[in-house]
Scaffold this active site. Structure first.
Site, PDB file in Angstrom:
ATOM      1  N   ASP A  67       5.900   4.345   4.792  1.00 45.94           N
ATOM      2  CA  ASP A  67       6.907   3.258   5.505  1.00 45.94           C
ATOM      3  C   ASP A  67       6.887   2.036   4.613  1.00 45.94           C
ATOM      4  O   ASP A  67       7.700   1.117   4.811  1.00 45.94           O
ATOM      5  CB  ASP A  67       6.348   2.727   6.901  1.00 45.94           C
ATOM      6  N   HIS A  68       5.927   1.974   3.596  1.00 45.88           N
ATOM      7  CA  HIS A  68       6.278   0.829   2.620  1.00 45.88           C
ATOM      8  C   HIS A  68       6.535   1.193   1.187  1.00 45.88           C
ATOM      9  O   HIS A  68       6.978   0.010   0.158  1.00 45.88           O
ATOM     10  CB  HIS A  68       4.871   0.171   2.652  1.00 45.88           C
ATOM     11  N   HIS A 121       0.975  -1.307  -0.031  1.00 49.92           N
ATOM     12  CA  HIS A 121      -0.011  -0.038  -0.098  1.00 49.92           C
ATOM     13  C   HIS A 121       0.856   1.018   0.003  1.00 49.92           C
ATOM     14  O   HIS A 121       1.952   1.167   0.233  1.00 49.92           O
ATOM     15  CB  HIS A 121      -1.024  -0.111   1.189  1.00 49.92           C
ATOM     16  N   HIS A 178       1.571   3.913   1.926  1.00 46.06           N
ATOM     17  CA  HIS A 178       1.814   4.446   3.083  1.00 46.06           C
ATOM     18  C   HIS A 178       3.416   4.633   2.995  1.00 46.06           C
ATOM     19  O   HIS A 178       4.148   3.566   2.555  1.00 46.06           O
ATOM     20  CB  HIS A 178       1.340   3.717   4.366  1.00 46.06           C
ATOM     21  N   ASP A 180      -0.381  -4.058   5.761  1.00 43.04           N
ATOM     22  CA  ASP A 180      -0.847  -3.548   7.173  1.00 43.04           C
ATOM     23  C   ASP A 180      -2.334  -3.784   7.127  1.00 43.04           C
ATOM     24  O   ASP A 180      -3.016  -3.444   6.199  1.00 43.04           O
ATOM     25  CB  ASP A 180      -0.634  -2.016   7.345  1.00 43.04           C
ATOM     26  N   HIS A 183       6.848  -5.809  10.826  1.00 41.30           N
ATOM     27  CA  HIS A 183       5.898  -4.452  10.920  1.00 41.30           C
ATOM     28  C   HIS A 183       5.684  -4.131  12.429  1.00 41.30           C
ATOM     29  O   HIS A 183       4.519  -3.927  12.847  1.00 41.30           O
ATOM     30  CB  HIS A 183       4.692  -4.432  10.254  1.00 41.30           C
ATOM     31  N   HIS A 209      -7.197  -1.894   5.602  1.00 47.73           N
ATOM     32  CA  HIS A 209      -6.469  -0.854   6.235  1.00 47.73           C
ATOM     33  C   HIS A 209      -7.048   0.523   6.033  1.00 47.73           C
ATOM     34  O   HIS A 209      -7.778   0.840   5.418  1.00 47.73           O
ATOM     35  CB  HIS A 209      -4.982  -1.194   5.658  1.00 47.73           C
TER      36      HIS A 209
HETATM   37 ZN   LIG Z   1       3.052   0.391   7.896  1.00 49.38          ZN
HETATM   38 ZN   LIG Z   2      -0.177   1.252   6.470  1.00 46.82          ZN
END
Ligand SMILES: [Zn+2]
Ligand SMILES: [Zn+2]
Length: 303
Positions: A65-66, A61, A63, A207, A266, A138
């Site tokens: 952090d990914h 996804h 976001h 997530d 994660h 999510h």
């Molecule tokens: Zn994440």
């Molecule tokens: Zn996320």
């Protein structure tokens, strides 16, 4: 057969000892990357994993952090001399996200094919690996992945002889799904194939909250890489509110789906030592490992 490296096991923000979400799947010298958080390139360098052989990047996804590590990585892949096209798979919005990130990685010596929210199985490496996706729950469109490395059916010598299959076609037919014509006769793969054998299945779920649809999707995976943002059972309210999972929830999912092994990843930045919560998972699902950056696993076919 398949080597896995958990390149980053953090969620939210990179930490001194923990980079962000990324998993490298290596098969026959080629690579599929799942997620590309900050620190992915550093971890890859530390593991001596080459960049040129990354063929597919699967993003769960959009976001940060990914995906924030993506433009830098695309540039490095370019500098490594790659000219073959590269595929990026992702959820709804991935086309636009890649376009935006490419403002800072605009010159690349290879083509990028983006597959947005695939509805059908994506085939890789001469159809040897099947990549499937599942929409998960999510706070932004997010997909889980399953990678299935097929295994050839066992070769049945008695059957091949009984069916009078010429020896020079034996191995070809075992690998084939189609009939082969030879000296005016047609030979079907079924004429030499014995019992079907299970391949290797790897699932990556992050997530998300746990959902019922996940159970058949990840069923009987040899390895389930699953988010466990919170280790403490007491953080369940946070998990629900932020659309994540606790260790216990991930373990429950692993148990329901009868997977072989669970690898948790994660981790929340608030959780310094995820290992102190391992019992919350093990009480439910024994074969649980707590992820750490650059943890390597090796998966092979079972007899
Ligand atoms: Zn994440
Ligand atoms: Zn996320």
């Amino acid at each position: 057969m398949i080597d896995l490296t958990l390149l980053g096991c953090g969620g939210g923000m990179p930490m001194p000892n923990r980079y962000l979400s990324a998993l490298c799947i290596s098969y026959k010298g080629r690579k599929i990357l799942v997620d590309c958080g900050e620190g992915t390139q550093v971890s890859m360098r530390m593991c001596n994993l080459g960049f040129k052989t990354i063929d597919i990047i699967c993003i769960t996804h959009i976001h940060g952090d990914h995906i924030v590590g993506l433009p830098g990585l695309l540039g490095t892949i370019g500098n490594s001399g790659r000219t073959e096209p590269l595929t990026i798979i992702g959820p709804i919005g991935i086309t636009e996200a890649v376009k935006g990130l490419r403002v800072i990685a605009n010159w690349l010596p290879y083509e990028i094919n983006v597959i947005e929210n695939p509805k059908e199985t994506v085939l890789a490496y001469d159809d040897e690996i099947e990549i499937d996706t599942l929409e998960v729950d999510h706070s932004s469109p997010c997909i889980g992945y399953s990678f299935y490395l097929k295994r050839m059916a066992k070769f049945d010598v008695d059957k091949a002889i009984k069916n009078e299959v010429p020896k020079q076609l034996w191995s070809k037919l075992q690998k084939s799904n189609e009939e082969i014509e030879f000296q005016g006769k047609r030979y079907a793969p079924e004429m030499v194939k014995g019992v079907e054998r299970k391949g290797i299945k790897i699932s990556m779920i992050t997530d998300t909250r746990p959902t019922e649809k996940m159970v058949p999707f990840i069923k009987e995976s040899d390895l389930l890489v699953c988010e466990g943002t919170y280790g403490d059972d007491g953080d369940i309210e946070k998990a629900i509110k932020n659309k994540h999972m606790t260790f216990r929830e991930a373990a429950t999912l692993a148990k329901k789906a009868k997977v072989e092994k669970l690898l948790l990843t994660h981790f929340s930045t608030a959780m310094d030592s995820p290992e102190i919560y391992i019992n919350n998972a093990i009480e439910v699902f024994k074969n649980t490992i707590i992820g750490e950056d650059r943890l390597e696993l090796n998966l092979t076919f079972k007899e």
